[in-house]
Enzyme design. Structure first.
Site, PDB file in Angstrom:
ATOM      1  N   ALA A 111      -4.017  -8.524   3.570  1.00 15.20           N
ATOM      2  CA  ALA A 111      -2.560  -7.879   3.443  1.00 15.20           C
ATOM      3  C   ALA A 111      -2.238  -7.540   4.689  1.00 15.20           C
ATOM      4  O   ALA A 111      -2.920  -7.233   5.595  1.00 15.20           O
ATOM      5  CB  ALA A 111      -2.681  -6.759   2.371  1.00 15.20           C
ATOM      6  N   LYS A 112      -1.107  -7.457   4.755  1.00 22.00           N
ATOM      7  CA  LYS A 112      -0.156  -6.650   6.016  1.00 22.00           C
ATOM      8  C   LYS A 112       0.789  -5.915   5.450  1.00 22.00           C
ATOM      9  O   LYS A 112       1.471  -6.253   4.359  1.00 22.00           O
ATOM     10  CB  LYS A 112       0.019  -7.699   6.869  1.00 22.00           C
ATOM     11  N   GLY A 115       0.955  -2.541  10.073  1.00 20.31           N
ATOM     12  CA  GLY A 115      -0.413  -2.612   9.415  1.00 20.31           C
ATOM     13  C   GLY A 115      -0.993  -3.889   9.194  1.00 20.31           C
ATOM     14  O   GLY A 115      -0.229  -4.450   8.633  1.00 20.31           O
ATOM     15  N   GLY A 164      -4.582  -5.912   7.404  1.00 16.45           N
ATOM     16  CA  GLY A 164      -6.054  -6.331   7.154  1.00 16.45           C
ATOM     17  C   GLY A 164      -6.338  -7.884   6.772  1.00 16.45           C
ATOM     18  O   GLY A 164      -5.549  -8.399   7.228  1.00 16.45           O
ATOM     19  N   ASP A 196      -9.746   9.956  -3.793  1.00 15.12           N
ATOM     20  CA  ASP A 196      -9.961   9.904  -2.656  1.00 15.12           C
ATOM     21  C   ASP A 196      -9.215  10.570  -1.491  1.00 15.12           C
ATOM     22  O   ASP A 196      -8.353  10.137  -0.785  1.00 15.12           O
ATOM     23  CB  ASP A 196      -9.442   8.200  -2.265  1.00 15.12           C
TER      24      ASP A 196
END
Length: 793
Positions: A72-73, A67, A69, A182
């Site tokens: 970040a990863k 994953g 972004g 959330d």
């Protein structure tokens, strides 16, 4: 009254705090050192030295990216000392502003104090000047969201087992004065035994009785009515409402409140009316009436919910009770002895555990007590005395206490098979004779990682950004549940791919909240084709055969976007009972049906801007920077996005397409044409000699879309033939694995996925595994279904 400011369209790659339109700004990651031992010499055995060419972070050998972004990863990694698999979230601190950093460290602080078997576990925190590494639990079952997409609604017995675990974990958080804020199906993960793991504490906060919170957090369909009204709240009651939405979703496979825009959704939530399908039991309906109560004061507490009749059906002798956290077992002699042989000093071990340092020492101790990784078929156990097979133990806990929620959990794969997990067992479990790897030298993150990050830039077209919400979850395949699959539940009531991923709002000030939530007159979600940051799950991820990077999503299709939607419950033959009062009128069905057999659906598309994550000032900044004038049409949104990304999209697209070979469909396999990367057989040249190679065997078969007794090599050729016929680009990365691309990134319709020929366990059959890499679920479903239907296997 002044006119409300329209909701802006926000780029999917915008973070909740500050935005980089061009995506992740790559920075060099400096060598990392363990927080506890920096200069202790460590020796390697032959196993670790054989894998030294792979990048390391501390004691973790990095494997694939699961994953990513903007900031970040997340990488799957293996702890070289114990062989346990973990997920490492790598966050570039230089890209975060002070507010984002503050929230990031609050999330870390909260995760350190949580120790519940149904909550994602934090193992180690490694921090350098520019980078933060969070080593976290790796779950192999994916998201509950994707499970529902693949299988449809759960039977109430299965939903009860899952919901008991969810309630136990959330009530435990409330005991600790922590509110999640959330809770949604996307943030509920499944471990290898299909038990719940609650993830994503990026919006969690500590609460104090008497002190009200005022930040709007959560995905709108799961948000409590008081949040839509801009009222302050204590904390736990907003989680209770979200749990009601989750229960409804588990049992019905759809959302109780939805709408085509935020205004419509808000009105439905504030009415508190929902339809009860005929198949829902009366006990379940009564429980929903305790959870989905408009008045937060009258809403049931989780202690009361635990005593509800529906919650304890089949568990009459073990009524669900608040989780009693066992004392930490800090003196497991067997684990300590093993660590001593690895090179740790006993005083060092004791100090790390007593002080709860979350360093390499504590992480090693915890991981030694966890369930060893299970090897899939074809993978040799000789790839390590890195791990062992042993009776599971309970991390730091040395107690037989356990929550009733953790018992009698039915495997989704086999409904009658009782499963136990490692955390349900107590006591040491490590045979002293087992050989473990000694500690290696602390390696820097090698250049391979940097190269991979650069290479992965090509996929950032659909990735979302990560601020304090930087955790990324990979999940099982989202797509149609083919009837040919040899395994899977029989309770499907609609075809897969019908659920829609929900992003998360955050508005910290009343002006932002009202502008974002009360407005919606013209902001129909069907008009917004720009995607936004997803409220992501934890760094846990699905295992190989069913993993999909959750963050890697393309923008929705422009012009006439086809939306993934939740199903509405059919009127007509199906009888409904009113929820709390009158029925909510059914929303109009989507103009774009997914298939002829798919039920009518209300539209609430994945990744629309009204699902964005907003934070106070950034909301106002985005209004001025990304929006002006009335709500834009799909073409306007797309044009704005294209203009913002024009500087990078062309280069990225060329990088993607240059790796693949597109063949004219008319040529097919009969043309005999080969390219420089392939031999005459169509297989990669470096693979041709390994004719005896066999497909790997899958543990989870519900990601299989097609099964066949055909030879696997012939199946690969058939797949390539169908891909060619559908003008799909592809790269054959392994003998039985194809990386595929379809669509046009400039039109936000790019989809990337993997197709792999795998062997079904205990059967003389092979199957085709589909795994989405990026792109919207509806776009992926369409192309995957078309290809699967055209395969002649």
């Amino acid at each position: 009254m002044s006119a409300r400011t329209p909701l802006p369209t926000v780029n999917e790659r915008d973070t909740e705090n500050h935005t980089s339109v061009d995506g992740y700004t790559e920075t060099h990651i400096p060598p990392t050192k363990s927080s506890s031992r920096q200069n202790i010499p460590r020796c390697r055995n032959s196993i670790t030295s054989a894998t030294d060419e792979q990048p390391h972070i501390g004691n973790y050998r990095l494997q694939k990216t699961i994953g990513k972004g903007n900031f970040a990863k997340v990488k799957l990694a293996r702890h070289v000392l114990t062989g346990r698999e973990v997920a490492v979230k790598i966050i570039d601190k230089t890209q975060l502003n002070p507010t984002s950093l503050q929230k990031l460290f609050r999330e870390v602080r909260i995760m350190k104090i949580l120790n519940h078997p149904n909550i994602v576990k934090l193992f180690e925190v490694i921090e350098t000047e520019k980078t933060l590494y969070l080593v976290m639990e790796y779950a192999s079952g994916g998201e509950v969201f994707d499970y529902l997409v693949a299988h449809g609604r759960m039977k109430e017995k299965e939903a009860r087992a899952k919901f008991r675990q969810i309630v136990s974990a959330v009530q435990y958080c409330h005991q600790k004065c922590i509110v999640h804020r959330d809770l949604k199906a996307e943030n509920l993960l499944l471990d290898a035994d299909m038990n719940i793991k609650i993830a994503d504490f990026g919006f969690s906060n500590e609460f104090t009785v008497g002190n009200k919170l005022d930040t709007f957090c959560g995905s709108p369909p799961y948000a409590a009515p008081e949040l839509f009204q801009g009222k302050k709240y204590d904390g736990p009651e907003v989680d209770v409402w979200s749990l009601g939405v989750i229960l409804y979703t588990l049992v019905s496979g759809s959302l109780p409140f939805d709408g085509q825009n935020l205004k419509e959704l808000r009105e439905r939530v504030l009415r508190g009316k929902y339809r009860v399908p005929f198949y829902m039991s009366t006990d379940c309906e009564n429980l929903l009436k305790k959870l989905l109560v408009l008045n937060p004061i009258k809403r049931g507490s989780l202690e009361q919910i635990m005593k509800d009749r529906w919650m304890n059906v089949g568990h009459e002798e073990e009524e669900l009770k608040p989780y009693s956290e066992p004392e930490l077992d800090l003196n497991d002699a067997k684990r300590i002895d093993i660590m001593v042989t690895m090179g740790f000093a006993r005083d060092e071990i004791n100090d790390a555990l007593v002080s709860q340092k979350y360093d390499e020492v504590m992480a090693t101790y915890i991981l030694l007590g966890r369930k060893p990784p299970e090897f899939e078929g074809g993978e040799s156990l000789s790839s390590g005395n890195l791990c062992q097979r042993s009776r599971p133990s309970s991390d730091l806990n040395n107690s037989t206490l356990q929550s009733p929620a953790h018992l009698k959990v039915q495997r989704s794969i086999s409904a009658n098979q009782k499963q136990r997990r490692f955390s349900d067992h107590a006591g040491p479990s490590i045979p002293p004779a087992v050989s473990y790897t000694k500690r290696p030298q602390a390696n820097s993150v090698e250049s391979e990682q940097k190269e991979e990050w650069d290479k992965d830039t090509a996929r950032r077209l659909g990735s979302t950004t990560v601020g304090s919400k930087s955790e990324v979850t990979a999940s099982p395949l989202v797509g149609p549940d083919r009837k040919k699959s040899s395994a899977g539940p029989s309770n499907n009531v609609y075809s897969g791919g019908s659920m829609t991923r929900r992003n998360t709002y955050v508005c910290e000030r009343s002006t932002d909240r009202y502008a974002a939530l009360q407005n919606g007159r013209d902001s129909s979600l069907t008009e917004m084709s720009a995607s936004s940051m997803s409220s992501t799950g934890s760094t846990v991820a699905s295992a190989g055969p069913s993993a999909r990077p959750r963050h890697q999503k393309s923008m929705s299709t422009s012009g006439h976007p086809i939306k993934v939607t939740l199903p509405t419950i059919k009127d007509g033959s199906e009888a409904y009972r009113p929820g709390t009062a009158q029925r909510v009128p059914a929303a109009s069905p989507s103009a774009h049906s997914i298939s002829a057999s798919t039920p009518d659906r209300t539209r609430f598309p994945r990744g629309s801007s009204s699902r964005s994550t907003f934070h106070g000032e950034q909301l106002r900044e985005r209004r001025s920077a990304a929006y002006s004038g009335p709500p834009a049409s799909p073409s306007h949104d797309t044009a704005a996005l294209a203009h913002a990304r024009r500087g990078t999209s062309t280069g990225i697209i060329s990088k993607i397409t240059s790796k693949f070979v597109r063949r004219d469909p008319s040529e097919g396999e009969a043309s005999g044409r080969t390219d420089t990367a392939r031999g005459s057989s169509g297989e990669p040249k470096d693979k041709e000699e390994g004719k005896e190679a066999k497909p790997r065997s899958l543990r989870f078969t519900w990601s299989m879309k097609t099964t066949s007794s055909m030879d696997p090599n012939d199946m690969v050729r058939e797949i390539r033939k169908v891909l060619d016929a559908n003008t799909c680009d592809y790269e054959q990365r392994e003998r039985f694995l194809l990386f595929c691309v379809h669509g046009d990134a400039r039109q936000d319709s790019l989809v990337q996925w993997e197709m792999e020929v795998c062997k079904l366990p205990r059967l003389s059959l092979n199957g085709v595994r589909f795994k989405r890499i990026s792109g919207t679920s509806i776009a992926f479903k369409n192309i995957a279904s078309k290809i699967a239907n055209e395969l002649k296997l």
